[in-house]
Scaffold this motif. Structure first.
Motif, PDB file in Angstrom:
ATOM      1  N   UNK A  70       0.842  -1.197   0.000  1.00 23.40           N
ATOM      2  CA  UNK A  70       0.000   0.000   0.000  1.00 23.40           C
ATOM      3  C   UNK A  70       0.882   1.255   0.000  1.00 23.40           C
ATOM      4  N   UNK A  71       1.920   1.244   0.836  1.00 31.57           N
ATOM      5  CA  UNK A  71       2.861   2.364   0.878  1.00 31.57           C
ATOM      6  C   UNK A  71       3.483   2.570  -0.498  1.00 31.57           C
ATOM      7  N   UNK A  72       3.947   1.487  -1.098  1.00 30.08           N
ATOM      8  CA  UNK A  72       4.603   1.582  -2.409  1.00 30.08           C
ATOM      9  C   UNK A  72       3.639   2.089  -3.479  1.00 30.08           C
ATOM     10  N   UNK A  73       2.406   1.596  -3.465  1.00 31.60           N
ATOM     11  CA  UNK A  73       1.426   2.032  -4.466  1.00 31.60           C
ATOM     12  C   UNK A  73       1.162   3.529  -4.331  1.00 31.60           C
ATOM     13  N   UNK A  81      -6.994   2.517   5.329  1.00 33.81           N
ATOM     14  CA  UNK A  81      -6.564   1.173   5.684  1.00 33.81           C
ATOM     15  C   UNK A  81      -7.114   0.870   7.075  1.00 33.81           C
ATOM     16  N   UNK A  82      -7.958  -0.140   7.159  1.00 34.07           N
ATOM     17  CA  UNK A  82      -8.664  -0.468   8.397  1.00 34.07           C
ATOM     18  C   UNK A  82      -8.170  -1.811   8.913  1.00 34.07           C
ATOM     19  N   UNK A  83      -7.743  -1.829  10.173  1.00 41.60           N
ATOM     20  CA  UNK A  83      -7.284  -3.068  10.782  1.00 41.60           C
ATOM     21  C   UNK A  83      -6.130  -2.834  11.726  1.00 41.60           C
ATOM     22  N   UNK A  84      -5.819  -3.862  12.493  1.00 42.01           N
ATOM     23  CA  UNK A  84      -4.713  -3.826  13.444  1.00 42.01           C
ATOM     24  C   UNK A  84      -3.805  -5.005  13.152  1.00 42.01           C
ATOM     25  N   UNK A  85      -2.621  -4.988  13.704  1.00 37.41           N
ATOM     26  CA  UNK A  85      -1.721  -6.099  13.478  1.00 37.41           C
ATOM     27  C   UNK A  85      -0.291  -5.754  13.819  1.00 37.41           C
ATOM     28  N   UNK A  86       0.617  -6.711  13.685  1.00 34.98           N
ATOM     29  CA  UNK A  86       2.001  -6.534  14.152  1.00 34.98           C
ATOM     30  C   UNK A  86       2.803  -5.478  13.415  1.00 34.98           C
ATOM     31  N   UNK A  87       2.407  -5.131  12.199  1.00 37.78           N
ATOM     32  CA  UNK A  87       3.180  -4.153  11.415  1.00 37.78           C
ATOM     33  C   UNK A  87       2.515  -2.783  11.348  1.00 37.78           C
ATOM     34  N   UNK A  88       1.503  -2.537  12.189  1.00 41.64           N
ATOM     35  CA  UNK A  88       0.793  -1.263  12.125  1.00 41.64           C
ATOM     36  C   UNK A  88       1.710  -0.081  12.410  1.00 41.64           C
ATOM     37  N   UNK A  89       2.463  -0.142  13.501  1.00 43.09           N
ATOM     38  CA  UNK A  89       3.348   0.988  13.856  1.00 43.09           C
ATOM     39  C   UNK A  89       4.376   1.233  12.764  1.00 43.09           C
ATOM     40  N   UNK A  90       4.916   0.159  12.202  1.00 41.02           N
ATOM     41  CA  UNK A  90       5.896   0.282  11.119  1.00 41.02           C
ATOM     42  C   UNK A  90       5.283   0.961   9.901  1.00 41.02           C
ATOM     43  N   UNK A  91       4.064   0.582   9.541  1.00 40.37           N
ATOM     44  CA  UNK A  91       3.416   1.163   8.378  1.00 40.37           C
ATOM     45  C   UNK A  91       3.045   2.631   8.622  1.00 40.37           C
ATOM     46  N   UNK A  92       2.642   2.955   9.832  1.00 37.65           N
ATOM     47  CA  UNK A  92       2.354   4.355  10.165  1.00 37.65           C
ATOM     48  C   UNK A  92       3.620   5.193  10.064  1.00 37.65           C
ATOM     49  N   UNK A 102       6.228   4.515   8.117  1.00 39.77           N
ATOM     50  CA  UNK A 102       6.539   4.626   6.692  1.00 39.77           C
ATOM     51  C   UNK A 102       5.669   5.685   6.030  1.00 39.77           C
ATOM     52  N   UNK A 103       4.411   5.721   6.416  1.00 39.59           N
ATOM     53  CA  UNK A 103       3.481   6.715   5.883  1.00 39.59           C
ATOM     54  C   UNK A 103       3.982   8.126   6.190  1.00 39.59           C
ATOM     55  N   UNK A 104       4.425   8.328   7.400  1.00 42.10           N
ATOM     56  CA  UNK A 104       4.936   9.646   7.809  1.00 42.10           C
ATOM     57  C   UNK A 104       6.255   9.960   7.102  1.00 42.10           C
ATOM     58  N   UNK A 105       7.122   8.942   7.010  1.00 45.19           N
ATOM     59  CA  UNK A 105       8.436   9.119   6.382  1.00 45.19           C
ATOM     60  C   UNK A 105       8.305   9.620   4.948  1.00 45.19           C
ATOM     61  N   UNK A 106       7.352   9.061   4.208  1.00 41.85           N
ATOM     62  CA  UNK A 106       7.203   9.429   2.797  1.00 41.85           C
ATOM     63  C   UNK A 106       6.128  10.501   2.586  1.00 41.85           C
ATOM     64  N   UNK A 107       5.719  11.126   3.680  1.00 40.10           N
ATOM     65  CA  UNK A 107       4.777  12.253   3.633  1.00 40.10           C
ATOM     66  C   UNK A 107       3.498  11.914   2.853  1.00 40.10           C
ATOM     67  N   UNK A 108       2.916  10.781   3.249  1.00 41.16           N
ATOM     68  CA  UNK A 108       1.698  10.312   2.593  1.00 41.16           C
ATOM     69  C   UNK A 108       0.441  10.603   3.407  1.00 41.16           C
ATOM     70  N   UNK A 109       0.603  11.318   4.521  1.00 36.59           N
ATOM     71  CA  UNK A 109      -0.503  11.503   5.467  1.00 36.59           C
ATOM     72  C   UNK A 109      -1.740  12.142   4.849  1.00 36.59           C
ATOM     73  N   UNK A 110      -1.560  12.986   3.850  1.00 43.53           N
ATOM     74  CA  UNK A 110      -2.717  13.640   3.224  1.00 43.53           C
ATOM     75  C   UNK A 110      -3.549  12.662   2.394  1.00 43.53           C
ATOM     76  N   UNK A 111      -2.952  11.552   2.026  1.00 42.51           N
ATOM     77  CA  UNK A 111      -3.632  10.592   1.153  1.00 42.51           C
ATOM     78  C   UNK A 111      -3.957   9.272   1.848  1.00 42.51           C
ATOM     79  N   UNK A 112      -3.112   8.839   2.773  1.00 39.97           N
ATOM     80  CA  UNK A 112      -3.203   7.507   3.353  1.00 39.97           C
ATOM     81  C   UNK A 112      -3.497   7.597   4.848  1.00 39.97           C
TER      82      UNK A 112
END
Length: 394
Positions: A242-245, A261-272, A274-284
């Motif tokens: 999702x991050x890559x797309x 993106x709806x759900x919880x799981x072991x990689x949630x913090x990592x994906x959040x 990554x979202x911040x790192x690539x400045x995707x917050x306005x979209x994702x």
């Protein structure tokens, strides 16, 4: 009236197996069948979800201590009970769940049933056995027909051919949740082909539609709306795609989209992160676990599932119930969930393929309209799944 017994370890209030079980129970004809439910781990997080006419058969405290997380199990325990909890957790840690099952299964005594179903399949996860219901149904229940259910790709369950053939030789039918998974099982345990079947999951269709109307997500009508509902983990579900797309869409100049993106799981913090790192917050937006994801599914233009493998994902049919088309990757059972080009698209397992299909739908809205029209003209029903199920009971 015929009597059916379902057997599961615990009902923690989340998960596809629990949802599949409750949906199936709700759809069974009560004029012909009565239903008992044995929760052998003696833990039901949301008992109000179980239909009132279902008789609950509790499990043993030993299996509760085995299955329920420590901090939950220790509540309201004192003295000897706490010592028993420590002992059972120790046995499970050193010898595994099977040792606990063998220790206490003699305590399970059932009346006669027409059909007994071990609904939650055994598995080996991270080297640890998970299950036990198969042994209880096989060895402790007297029933005319015994059925074992498998909810994942059989190869992914971690069980060997020897184990499958040993335990399921005691059953009349082994049910997979898709034809593709049945074929995998047949390859893994060819001696059981005559007992092998597949039955699709059922859905609480009216309830899904009712819940979708309870909320109105904030939607920017100028943006293309995408939704993904999944456990947030990257081994199977590949939420990292999702991050890559999103990055590909931005790089290609497709800036007018919103992705939930709806759900919880072991990689949630990592994906959040990554979202911040690539400045995707306005979209994702990672919304976490929601008790009611259906308003978001209903409001989306498309649902995207980027998984590497699935048995038969329930959320895809929930999207179809809500008239939301799909983009999914080409795992083995994909063609049973999506009619390619009619109610969605099946693409290669890559971020580039997913992004390309999203851009195509943004550029050619008539293709998206065609998908919506097909879904409206072919509403989802439980007819096929229930016919498959009733065939087992004859």
């Amino acid at each position: 009236m015929k009597k059916i017994l379902f057997v599961v370890p615990i009902l923690p209030g989340i998960g596809g197996i629990e949802t599949a079980l409750l949906n199936l129970i709700k759809n069974i004809n009560r004029e012909k069948y009565s239903i008992d439910l044995c929760v052998y781990g003696d833990y039901i997080a949301l008992p109000e979800k179980i239909p009132g006419d279902v008789k609950i058969i509790p499990g043993t405290k030993e299996m509760k201590y085995c299955y329920v997380p420590y901090n939950t199990a220790k509540k309201d325990l004192h003295g000897l009970e706490k010592i028993q909890l420590y002992i059972i957790k120790g046995i499970k840690s050193k010898l595994g769940v099977q040792a606990v099952v063998k220790l206490v299964k003699h305590k399970y005594r059932f009346e006669q049933y027409d059909i007994a179903i071990s609904f939650a399949n055994d598995a080996v996860l991270n080297g640890q056995f998970v299950g036990g219901g198969n042994e209880i149904v096989a060895d402790c229940v007297n029933a005319r027909v015994k059925i074992g259910w498998i909810h994942n790709e059989p190869y992914r369950c971690g069980c060997t051919k020897e184990y499958y053939e040993k335990i399921y030789s005691k059953f009349d039918y082994i049910v997979n949740v898709s034809e593709a998974c049945k074929k995998m099982f047949d390859e893994l345990a060819p001696s059981l082909i005559k007992k092998s079947r597949y039955v699709y999951n059922t859905f609480a269709i009216s309830e899904i539609r009712r819940k979708a109307r309870l909320e109105n997500p904030v939607v920017d009508e100028n943006k293309f709306q995408i939704v993904t509902v999944s456990r947030i983990e990257n081994n199977q579900k590949r939420i990292d795609r999702v991050i890559d797309v999103c990055r590909i869409l931005q790089e290609k100049g497709y800036d007018s989209f919103q992705w939930w993106v709806i759900g919880d799981g072991p990689n949630l913090s990592e994906m959040q992160a990554e979202c911040k790192k690539y400045q995707l917050d306005d979209h994702l937006k990672f919304l976490g676990k929601l008790s009611n994801p259906y308003p978001y599914i209903s409001a989306a233009n498309i649902m995207v599932q980027p998984s590497d493998f699935e048995a038969y994902s329930m959320v895809l049919q929930e999207a179809i119930v809500l008239n939301t088309p799909l983009i999914i990757t080409n795992y083995p059972s994909a063609s049973e969930a999506v009619i390619n080009g009619d109610n969605g698209y099946i693409v290669e397992k890559s971020s580039e393929a997913i992004a390309t299909k999203i851009m195509e739908l943004v550029d050619t809205p008539e293709k998206l309209h065609k998908l919506n029209t097909y879904i409206l003209q072919h509403p989802y029903t439980n007819d096929v799944a229930m016919k498959q199920f009733y065939e087992l009971l004859k």
